[in-house]
Design a protein around this motif. Structure first.
Motif, mmCIF file in Angstrom:
data_model
loop_
_atom_site.group_PDB
_atom_site.id
_atom_site.type_symbol
_atom_site.label_atom_id
_atom_site.label_comp_id
_atom_site.label_asym_id
_atom_site.label_seq_id
_atom_site.Cartn_x
_atom_site.Cartn_y
_atom_site.Cartn_z
ATOM 1 N N LYS A 85 25.600 -10.002 -16.268
ATOM 2 C CA LYS A 85 24.426 -9.572 -15.684
ATOM 3 C C LYS A 85 23.448 -10.200 -15.118
ATOM 4 N N VAL A 86 23.450 -9.988 -13.913
ATOM 5 C CA VAL A 86 22.038 -10.788 -13.344
ATOM 6 C C VAL A 86 21.079 -10.021 -12.356
ATOM 7 N N ASN A 87 19.786 -10.194 -12.631
ATOM 8 C CA ASN A 87 19.147 -9.113 -12.110
ATOM 9 C C ASN A 87 18.756 -9.459 -10.484
ATOM 10 N N ASN A 88 18.520 -10.670 -10.170
ATOM 11 C CA ASN A 88 18.210 -11.043 -8.816
ATOM 12 C C ASN A 88 18.611 -12.543 -8.429
ATOM 13 N N SER A 137 30.547 -20.812 5.821
ATOM 14 C CA SER A 137 30.051 -20.618 4.649
ATOM 15 C C SER A 137 30.505 -19.104 4.299
ATOM 16 N N THR A 138 30.686 -18.801 2.873
ATOM 17 C CA THR A 138 31.200 -17.372 2.506
ATOM 18 C C THR A 138 29.921 -16.960 1.605
ATOM 19 N N PHE A 139 29.740 -15.448 1.767
ATOM 20 C CA PHE A 139 29.003 -14.602 0.909
ATOM 21 C C PHE A 139 29.866 -13.526 0.537
ATOM 22 N N GLN A 140 30.618 -13.800 -0.774
ATOM 23 C CA GLN A 140 31.667 -13.021 -1.268
ATOM 24 C C GLN A 140 31.120 -12.175 -2.285
ATOM 25 N N ILE A 141 31.664 -10.920 -2.380
ATOM 26 C CA ILE A 141 31.134 -9.954 -3.395
ATOM 27 C C ILE A 141 32.411 -9.559 -3.721
ATOM 28 N N SER A 176 27.764 -8.232 -12.210
ATOM 29 C CA SER A 176 26.807 -7.307 -11.696
ATOM 30 C C SER A 176 25.515 -7.816 -11.410
ATOM 31 N N VAL A 177 25.189 -7.539 -10.134
ATOM 32 C CA VAL A 177 24.000 -8.380 -9.621
ATOM 33 C C VAL A 177 23.224 -7.035 -9.335
ATOM 34 N N ASP A 178 21.944 -6.928 -9.470
ATOM 35 C CA ASP A 178 21.015 -5.959 -9.020
ATOM 36 C C ASP A 178 20.573 -6.105 -7.739
#
Length: 124
Positions: free
Chosen positions: A84-87, A20-24, A7-9
């Motif tokens: 959990k990561v905020n930013n 490159s890859t930005f994978q969610i 979980s990333v806010d």
């Protein structure tokens, strides 16, 4: 595959480029491959054969991958099912790299860059 939830806010990236890859989210396999010629010249002289990747050995050689055959025991005790990561804030994801939020099973990344400096002859 792992069963934890990521979980990333907030995520901010200015650039994602060059294989490159930005994978969610979860992924089973991520493969990234990039190759580049970086030519730095003192004068604008073009020979006509620039950009021929197969002519440079760095692009032909097989990459040695280490064989991992040692036994491994692992005990995991996850107190929370959520990571959990905020930013997350970064400038760039580039050259076969990955920003991945989630679980992965297999990741293979490769980048090959040939740097060439073409300098003028010294005048005495």
């Amino acid at each position: 595959m792992l069963t934890r939830i990521s979980s990333v806010d907030h995520v901010e990236s200015k650039e994602v480029a060059f294989s490159s890859t930005f994978q969610i989210g979860d992924s089973s396999i991520i493969n990234a491959f990039s190759r580049a010629l970086a030519v730095q010249r003192e004068a604008e002289i073009f020979f006509g054969d620039e950009g021929n990747f197969p002519s440079y050995p760095v692009f032909k050689k097989p990459l040695p991958l280490p064989i991992i055959d040692e036994p491994m025991n692992m005990v995991r005790h996850n107190l929370s099912p959520i990571i959990k990561v905020n930013n997350i804030s970064l400038n760039a994801v580039a050259f076969s790299s990955v920003l991945h939020i989630g679980n992965s099973k297999h990741i293979s990344l490769e980048v090959r860059i040939k740097h060439i400096r073409q300098l003028l002859p010294e005048r005495h």
